[in-house]
Design a protein around this motif. Structure first.
Motif, PDB file in Angstrom:
ATOM      1  N   ASP A   1      -0.079   6.052  -6.590  1.00 51.51           N
ATOM      2  CA  ASP A   1      -1.013   5.501  -7.572  1.00 51.51           C
ATOM      3  C   ASP A   1      -2.436   5.507  -7.015  1.00 51.51           C
ATOM      4  O   ASP A   1      -3.388   5.864  -7.728  1.00 51.51           O
ATOM      5  N   LEU A   2      -2.569   5.091  -5.754  1.00 53.61           N
ATOM      6  CA  LEU A   2      -3.893   5.041  -5.144  1.00 53.61           C
ATOM      7  C   LEU A   2      -4.490   6.434  -4.982  1.00 53.61           C
ATOM      8  O   LEU A   2      -5.679   6.643  -5.186  1.00 53.61           O
TER       9      LEU A   2
ATOM     10  N   ARG B   1      -9.632   2.782  -7.207  1.00 49.79           N
ATOM     11  CA  ARG B   1      -8.761   2.674  -6.033  1.00 49.79           C
ATOM     12  C   ARG B   1      -9.085   1.415  -5.240  1.00 49.79           C
ATOM     13  O   ARG B   1      -8.185   0.673  -4.822  1.00 49.79           O
ATOM     14  N   LYS B   2     -10.374   1.153  -5.060  1.00 51.31           N
ATOM     15  CA  LYS B   2     -10.802  -0.026  -4.312  1.00 51.31           C
ATOM     16  C   LYS B   2     -10.354  -1.305  -5.007  1.00 51.31           C
ATOM     17  O   LYS B   2      -9.926  -2.275  -4.359  1.00 51.31           O
TER      18      LYS B   2
ATOM     19  N   TYR C   1       2.503   1.814  -3.435  1.00 55.55           N
ATOM     20  CA  TYR C   1       1.567   2.325  -4.447  1.00 55.55           C
ATOM     21  C   TYR C   1       0.689   3.466  -3.916  1.00 55.55           C
ATOM     22  O   TYR C   1      -0.392   3.719  -4.438  1.00 55.55           O
ATOM     23  N   LYS C   2       1.183   4.152  -2.892  1.00 62.31           N
ATOM     24  CA  LYS C   2       0.407   5.232  -2.284  1.00 62.31           C
ATOM     25  C   LYS C   2       0.059   6.322  -3.291  1.00 62.31           C
ATOM     26  O   LYS C   2      -1.073   6.821  -3.338  1.00 62.31           O
TER      27      LYS C   2
ATOM     28  N   LYS D   1      -7.713  -1.714  -6.938  1.00 63.84           N
ATOM     29  CA  LYS D   1      -6.270  -1.886  -6.749  1.00 63.84           C
ATOM     30  C   LYS D   1      -5.968  -2.490  -5.373  1.00 63.84           C
ATOM     31  O   LYS D   1      -5.158  -3.404  -5.239  1.00 63.84           O
ATOM     32  N   ILE D   2      -6.619  -1.952  -4.369  1.00 62.67           N
ATOM     33  CA  ILE D   2      -6.410  -2.443  -3.002  1.00 62.67           C
ATOM     34  C   ILE D   2      -6.839  -3.906  -2.896  1.00 62.67           C
ATOM     35  O   ILE D   2      -6.162  -4.717  -2.249  1.00 62.67           O
TER      36      ILE D   2
ATOM     37  N   ALA E   1      -5.802   7.688  -8.324  1.00 59.94           N
ATOM     38  CA  ALA E   1      -6.818   6.868  -8.987  1.00 59.94           C
ATOM     39  C   ALA E   1      -7.972   7.754  -9.449  1.00 59.94           C
ATOM     40  O   ALA E   1      -8.418   8.656  -8.732  1.00 59.94           O
TER      41      ALA E   1
ATOM     42  N   LEU F   1       0.832  -1.203   0.000  1.00 55.14           N
ATOM     43  CA  LEU F   1       0.000   0.000   0.000  1.00 55.14           C
ATOM     44  C   LEU F   1       0.868   1.255   0.000  1.00 55.14           C
ATOM     45  O   LEU F   1       0.546   2.245  -0.676  1.00 55.14           O
TER      46      LEU F   1
END
Length: 213
Positions: free
Chosen positions: A149-150, A159-160, A146-147, A162-163, A153, A143
């Motif tokens: 990237d998130l 975003r959800k 990729y902070k 990806k997580i 989003a 996480l």
């Protein structure tokens, strides 16, 4: 009760468990090791070093200064035998953390830099470095990697998704399901809070109601 008493007990233990020639070497080494560590802790120059850490680079520089102190006191061979692996592991952790927490890099670039760091520091053992025994910690690190990237989003759904992918990469299905349930509950709580605040605002701004009402 005293250092001399401590050394005497250690000496007795070693000579009762090892041949005399080995016990002499072990005891001599232990005395040097313990005295070095005690001097390191009480030495004014090194005592407050950690207070000046402002970056991973600072931490690595301090690591090297401490190891130089040990080499000076114990000799390079003994100091590196006793502490070399630990110093290297800590340096790696600092360098990796610097990459993971860089706010200006996207995840794919961070992954690329981490792989290069693994190769540079561990060579043929690089592939084993990523096999961290704690999957939750690996998920949390992902996480952080990729902070950006998130944060960038385009939609909440993206975003959800990806997580969710990261969770499935590291966590067993039952844990992923629990996370989904928690997310759903948090979303419902947030919605309830927003509805409450909206109704509260409607009431408090209604000029037709007196204070008691």
């Amino acid at each position: 009760s005293t250092l001399a008493d401590h050394f005497e007990k250690v000496r007795a233990y070693l000579f009762s468990h090892f041949p005399a020639s080995d016990a002499h070497v072990l005891f001599d080494t232990y005395q040097k090791y313990l005295q070095c560590e005690m001097d390191l802790i009480t030495n004014g120059e090194y005592k407050n070093l950690t207070m000046n850490v402002k970056s991973p680079a600072d931490a690595i520089a301090i690591l090297k200064r401490i190891q130089d102190f040990r080499r000076d006191r114990l000799g390079t061979k003994l100091a590196d035998t006793l502490f070399g692996a630990d110093v290297k592991a800590k340096e790696y952790a600092f360098r990796r953390a610097a990459i993971v927490n860089d706010p200006d890099l996207y995840g794919d670039k961070k992954e690329e830099l981490i792989k290069k760091l693994d190769r540079d520091m561990w060579g043929g053992e690089a592939k084993n470095v990523e096999q961290h025994p704690n999957p939750y910690n690996r998920y949390q690190e992902k996480l952080k990697i990729y902070k950006k990237d998130l944060a960038d989003a385009a939609t909440a759904e993206e975003r959800k998704a990806k997580i969710e992918t990261f969770r499935k990469e590291f966590l067993p299905p039952d844990v992923v399901k629990k996370f989904d349930q928690i997310d759903h509950q948090l979303a419902q709580d947030k919605k309830n809070e927003e509805n409450y605040r909206a109704e509260e605002k409607t009431i408090t701004s209604d000029d037709n109601l007196n204070e008691k009402e």
